[in-house]
Design a protein around this motif. Structure first.
Motif, short mmCIF file in Angstrom:
data_model
loop_
_atom_site.label_atom_id
_atom_site.label_comp_id
_atom_site.label_asym_id
_atom_site.label_seq_id
_atom_site.Cartn_x
_atom_site.Cartn_y
_atom_site.Cartn_z
N ASP A 39 -0.75 1.04 4.17
CA ASP A 39 0.30 1.23 4.92
C ASP A 39 0.51 -0.25 5.50
O ASP A 39 -0.64 -0.93 5.78
N LEU A 46 -3.94 4.27 1.13
CA LEU A 46 -3.28 5.52 0.88
C LEU A 46 -3.63 6.17 -0.29
O LEU A 46 -4.17 5.84 -1.29
N LYS A 116 8.09 4.94 3.04
CA LYS A 116 7.74 4.20 4.36
C LYS A 116 7.24 2.86 4.05
O LYS A 116 6.78 2.61 2.99
N THR A 118 5.21 0.15 2.89
CA THR A 118 3.92 0.27 2.17
C THR A 118 3.69 -1.18 1.31
O THR A 118 4.77 -1.82 0.88
#
Length: 126
Positions: A39, A46, A116, A118
């Motif tokens: 993240d 992740l 998102k 990353t």
């Protein structure tokens, strides 16, 4: 004892690579789990537990880097970060460490895939 299959996971929680043979290094199978997604804001790694579609993420270990592929994405070759790469603080379970970041092009690709912000990081063999 009989070894029936051998697999390497170049990118943690991505698709496995079937192998006929493998060299070993100080961390185990050469090229196994040396890359991971984190993240961008927290540095937390992740996995498929939280990002189930990582099961469709292809990552092939290649000399000099990693080849990424996934549905709806053009393939991307990511070179192994050099000694001058920016280091990123990451958290794996309870451990924290600083590892080389694979750069903005890789981050854009994996962010698009995950949905998102990353980052892709690499854990070098010492």
């Amino acid at each position: 004892m009989h070894l029936s299959a051998l697999y390497r996971y170049p990118l943690k929680s991505a698709i496995a690579e079937p192998l006929q043979s493998s060299a070993l290094d100080s961390l185990g199978l050469s090229g196994d789990r040396r890359w991971m997604l984190v993240d961008e804001a927290t540095g937390r790694f992740l996995t498929q537990r939280a990002e189930a579609h990582m099961s469709q993420l292809g990552a092939a270990h290649q000399d000099g880097g990693l080849q990424l592929s996934g549905p709806g994405q053009a393939p991307l070759f990511v070179p192994t970060p050099g000694v001058d790469a920016s280091l990123r603080g990451v958290t794996i379970w309870r451990d924290t460490l600083r590892v080389p970041d694979a750069g903005d092009a890789a981050a854009a690709w994996v962010s698009s895939f995950i949905g998102k912000p990353t980052r892709l990081v690499q854990v070098p063999v010492d």
